[in-house]
Design an enzyme around this catalytic site. Structure first.
Site, PDB file in Angstrom:
ATOM      1  N   GLU A 172      31.258  15.536   6.730  1.00  8.59           N
ATOM      2  CA  GLU A 172      32.143  14.969   5.706  1.00  8.59           C
ATOM      3  C   GLU A 172      31.419  14.411   4.486  1.00  8.59           C
ATOM      4  O   GLU A 172      31.403  13.183   4.278  1.00  8.59           O
ATOM      5  CB  GLU A 172      32.987  13.832   6.295  1.00  8.59           C
ATOM      6  CG  GLU A 172      34.025  14.242   7.269  1.00  8.59           C
ATOM      7  CD  GLU A 172      34.809  13.044   7.826  1.00  8.59           C
ATOM      8  OE1 GLU A 172      34.701  11.922   7.310  1.00  8.59           O
ATOM      9  OE2 GLU A 172      35.538  13.259   8.815  1.00  8.59           O
ATOM     10  N   GLU A 360      36.723  17.714  13.888  1.00  2.00           N
ATOM     11  CA  GLU A 360      37.165  16.340  14.176  1.00  2.00           C
ATOM     12  C   GLU A 360      38.662  16.265  13.972  1.00  2.00           C
ATOM     13  O   GLU A 360      39.185  16.762  12.969  1.00  2.00           O
ATOM     14  CB  GLU A 360      36.549  15.301  13.225  1.00  2.00           C
ATOM     15  CG  GLU A 360      35.181  14.834  13.566  1.00  2.00           C
ATOM     16  CD  GLU A 360      34.723  13.674  12.675  1.00  2.00           C
ATOM     17  OE1 GLU A 360      35.567  12.898  12.158  1.00  2.00           O
ATOM     18  OE2 GLU A 360      33.506  13.561  12.480  1.00  2.00           O
TER      19      GLU A 360
HETATM   20  O1  IFM Z   1      34.529   7.735  12.702  1.00  2.00           O
HETATM   21  C1  IFM Z   1      34.737   8.632  11.662  1.00  2.00           C
HETATM   22  C2  IFM Z   1      33.660   9.699  11.658  1.00  2.00           C
HETATM   23  O2  IFM Z   1      32.388   9.163  11.603  1.00  2.00           O
HETATM   24  C3  IFM Z   1      33.857  10.609  10.471  1.00  2.00           C
HETATM   25  N1  IFM Z   1      35.198  11.114  10.429  1.00  2.00           N
HETATM   26  C4  IFM Z   1      36.267  10.165  10.543  1.00  2.00           C
HETATM   27  C5  IFM Z   1      36.062   9.326  11.777  1.00  2.00           C
HETATM   28  C6  IFM Z   1      37.235   8.334  11.959  1.00  2.00           C
HETATM   29  O3  IFM Z   1      37.407   7.529  10.834  1.00  2.00           O
END
Ligand code: IFM
Length: 454
Positions: A172, A360
């Site tokens: 990200e 994710e």
């Molecule tokens: O915890 C984070 C992760 O590190 C990156 N993506 C979003 C998750 C939840 O906020």
């Protein structure tokens, strides 16, 4: 769309990857062990007032010492992949040069622990824990980082590349650049549009340096990166609303997706993006292009955008809790599963032959451990709804071949500290005891046919 009740593991195909994800700083702890140097997050969390509950991740889930038992849990729940990130300051405590063998050995043992249990390791090279020594030299704002990053990636690939096939260069970029260099809400806590644009450009260059370095060192590598995709909505359909949404979209999504796809920066959308050209040298546009094997789509929420009174220039993303028509997470994020379909479609529509993996997806809800059980029915519903959207995307022909839950267990949620729990497993941070939540048991039942709790 088929309701989730009609979906089974088989709906997704025998080759589908089912994984859990987490990141070095959020779970490992052992912040000063075995030759590791400080990361920007170690520095940031040790400053007063930066983290909601005043906590840090010095210990976190103590995964550095408990990774074997935690990997047993991954297997027990029926997943066939574990996504974790490598901490740069464990490998190169000076950022470049001297290698810390103990750091490499840890990740080597972790890879073996996965393989011994029939779990595929998926390795992310950078999930936000830059060595502080490099931040002291300008961090992502300094173009030299392109060389520093290439060196770091080469050291990791030399050691893990004989056993790891699946690689992600970044986690990200939007989150760590906007949080760390634009708003200052995340480490290293710097603020400024130009800093953020310089960092964006250097990260985009590092995407291809990372991909090339992996491909040079790993036979049959499956090379990707991950992007958080945030679809935009507006409260009203006026030209000002549409314009505001376009600007925020360019800043949040396009600036990270398009340069690697050979489309350059969306500089025409806003005078706030054009200054990125100051940081570009001849040949950069070609240098940023990457032929990904897959792009990791990370989806949490959509944003509601409102225009502000600088005509045509800017917009403000506004959490949808004002909107009252959607459920929201414990962090005020709108829960709207079809945004995942929209995000997959968007990444699928980029030029290139990449496949898609949901690297994710997850939610924080107020979990309570009562009599040894966490009845997180909202999280179960969240996963069911979002998996149904993945199935819909596949049915519509999108090449989505994996899904990773965020996260295996509750962990350190950056500026929220330990106030936001995302895990399939509840962690008591005083005792380090793990309790599988109902959502974890639901996954176990879905993936293995055993183990669900009534
Ligand atoms: O915890 C984070 C992760 O590190 C990156 N993506 C979003 C998750 C939840 O906020």
């Amino acid at each position: 769309m088929a309701p989730m009740s009609e979906l089974t593991r088989d709906t997704f195909g025998a080759d589908f990857t089912w994984g859990v994800a987490h990141a070095s700083y959020q779970v490992e702890g052992a912040w000063a062990a075995d030759g590791k140097s400080r990361s920007i997050w170690d520095t940031f969390t040790h400053r007063k007032g930066k983290i909601r509950d005043g906590s840090n991740a010095d210990v976190a889930c103590d995964y550095y010492h408990r990774y074997r038992a935690d990997t047993d849990l991954v297997a027990e729940l029926g997943f066939n992949a574990q996504r974790f990130s490598v901490s740069w300051p464990r490998i190169l405590p000076d950022g470049v040069g001297r290698v810390n063998q103990a750091g490499l050995d840890f990740y080597s043992r972790l890879v073996d622990a996965n393989l011994e249990r029939g779990i595929e390791p998926w390795v992310t090279l950078y999930h936000w824990d830059l060595p502080q020594v490099l931040e002291d030299r300008g961090g992502w704002v300094n173009r030299d980082i392109v060389g520093w990053f290439g060196e770091y990636v080469a050291r990791v690939v030399e050691v893990l590349g004989d056993r790891v096939t699946n690689w992600m260069v970044f986690n990200e970029p939007c989150s760590f650049i906007h949080g760390g260099y634009l708003s200052g809400y995340h480490a290293p806590g710097r603020r400024g549009l130009l800093k953020a644009l310089a960092a964006t450009h250097h990260v985009n260059l590092c995407q291809s340096v990372g991909a090339e370095t992996i491909r040079a060192g790993v036979a049959n590598a499956n090379v990707g990166t991950t992007q958080i995709i945030t679809p935009m909505r507006t409260e009203a359909d006026t030209p000002a609303h549409r314009r505001a949404a376009a600007v925020i979209d360019a800043f949040t999504n396009r600036i990270f997706l398009e340069p690697n796809a050979g489309l350059g920066y969306p500089v025409d959308v806003s005078p706030f993006i054009r200054p990125v050209e100051r940081y570009m040298k001849n040949g950069d546009e070609q240098a940023m292009e990457v032929d990904w094997d897959f792009i990791g789509v990370q989806y949490y929420c959509r944003l509601l955008v409102k225009p502000v009174p600088i005509p045509g220039l800017w917009g403000v993303p506004w959490p949808s809790r004002d909107h009252r028509q959607f459920d929201v997470s414990g962090m005020g994020q709108e829960i709207q599963a079809d945004g995942l379909y929209e995000s997959l479609q968007r990444v699928n529509d980029l030029p290139g032959n990449h496949r898609l993996v949901v690297t994710e997806n997850g939610v924080t809800v107020p979990d309570r451990l009562v009599d040894g059980r966490v009845r997180d029915i909202r999280r179960v519903a969240f996963y069911q709804d979002h998996l149904a959207e993945v199935a819909r995307a596949r049915a519509d022909g999108m090449p989505v071949d994996g899904y990773f839950c965020w996260s295996l267990m509750d962990n350190f949620e950056w500026a929220e500290g330990y106030t936001a729990r995302f895990g399939l497993t509840y962690v008591d941070f005083d005792t380090q005891e793990r309790t599988v939540k109902d959502s974890g048991r639901w996954f176990q039942q879905f993936l293995t046919g055993k183990g669900a709790r009534s």
